[in-house]
Scaffold this motif. Sequence first.
Motif, PDB file in Angstrom:
ATOM      1  N   ARG A 149     -13.828   6.600  -1.251  1.00 36.26           N
ATOM      2  CA  ARG A 149     -12.548   6.837  -0.579  1.00 36.26           C
ATOM      3  C   ARG A 149     -12.030   5.543   0.025  1.00 36.26           C
ATOM      4  NH1 ARG A 149     -15.737  10.679   0.945  1.00 36.26           N
ATOM      5  NH2 ARG A 149     -15.710  12.350  -0.596  1.00 36.26           N
ATOM      6  N   THR A 150     -10.726   5.331  -0.124  1.00 35.71           N
ATOM      7  CA  THR A 150     -10.176   4.080   0.382  1.00 35.71           C
ATOM      8  C   THR A 150      -9.832   4.237   1.870  1.00 35.71           C
ATOM      9  OG1 THR A 150      -7.780   4.161   0.320  1.00 35.71           O
ATOM     10  CG2 THR A 150      -8.874   4.161  -1.766  1.00 35.71           C
ATOM     11  N   GLU A 187      -7.327   2.703   3.361  1.00 34.11           N
ATOM     12  CA  GLU A 187      -5.868   2.601   3.576  1.00 34.11           C
ATOM     13  C   GLU A 187      -5.198   3.122   2.305  1.00 34.11           C
ATOM     14  OE1 GLU A 187      -4.975  -1.479   4.706  1.00 34.11           O
ATOM     15  OE2 GLU A 187      -6.493  -1.383   6.293  1.00 34.11           O
ATOM     16  N   PRO A 188      -3.930   3.511   2.396  1.00 32.98           N
ATOM     17  CA  PRO A 188      -3.278   3.999   1.177  1.00 32.98           C
ATOM     18  C   PRO A 188      -3.250   2.903   0.100  1.00 32.98           C
ATOM     19  CG  PRO A 188      -1.917   4.397   3.131  1.00 32.98           C
ATOM     20  CD  PRO A 188      -3.067   3.560   3.577  1.00 32.98           C
TER      21      PRO A 188
END
Length: 299
Positions: free
Chosen positions: A67-68, A70-71
């Motif tokens: 999962r990142t 930040e977008p």
Amino acid sequence: MTYRGRFAPSPTGPLHFGSLVSALASWLDARAHRGAWLLRVEDIDGPRTVPGSAQDILATLERFGMRTDEPPVWQSTRMARYSQALEQLKADGFVYPCGCTRKEIADSLLHAHARNTTLAYPGTCRNGLHGKPARAWRLRVPDGDAAVITFEDRWQGKQTQNLATEVGDFVLRRADDQWAYQLAVVVDDADAGITHIVRGADLMDSTARQIYLQQCLGVPTPRYLHVPVVTNEHGEKLSKQNGATALDCDKPLEALNAAATHLGLNLADGGASGSVHATLDDFYAAATAAWSKKMRLAV
Ligand code: GLU
């Protein structure tokens, strides 16, 4: 220092095993440093972009538990920044317009080869276009000792490249009006505050160019780590172009274990749960510990 790493896939097809290895390495390095892991979709090479594959890659990474923080950043939204960077380089005298066609460059390189000199753009347009229309913009590389760029790769050790003899003045804005990867990657990594770049060794050859470009733009140089590329049975780099198959999203642990093995990670002595990992969390805990050990990180 606050660690900021990234994975920067080109949406030219679904995520395959080769790109999973790069994604996993950058993810583990960020986790091992307790840093942030960002995603950038490198979708500015119009002709190579496959519609829908960016969403597919992002969904696969999510499914695999990466999962990142930040977008994701999409390069296609950042054209104005690349123009600004080119304007800065023009104002500082680092770039010049080039009117050479592909054929002219190929011919002059052939002559250079026949004379046994090294392969590089011969700098035909360095001192003017000689009446030819401008097609591309090139960065002028330094001459003499200043052309030698050296960096310490965290996996591959000391690397040296002579930009004048091995590369030549390189393109930042292409004749087909597209931004070159070299410019976009340097501007994006700098704007995102990336401190550590972890990617496949096929990009090692671009690193000296990127370091020189960072110096011209006055932005910091990150640390680099290039992991061994995955090859097919013919010894070619596994890529979407030579038929690498998409990953099986129903079996993330299988693919992740294979990727960890490719990275030489011994999961058996990394985590408390031994080499059998029932969940993604177990796998990542063991793989992060094994990565830290392999990279000699004090965490
Ligand atoms: N988009 C590039 C690729 O997929 C990676 C760029 C980078 O990591 O610097 O090969």
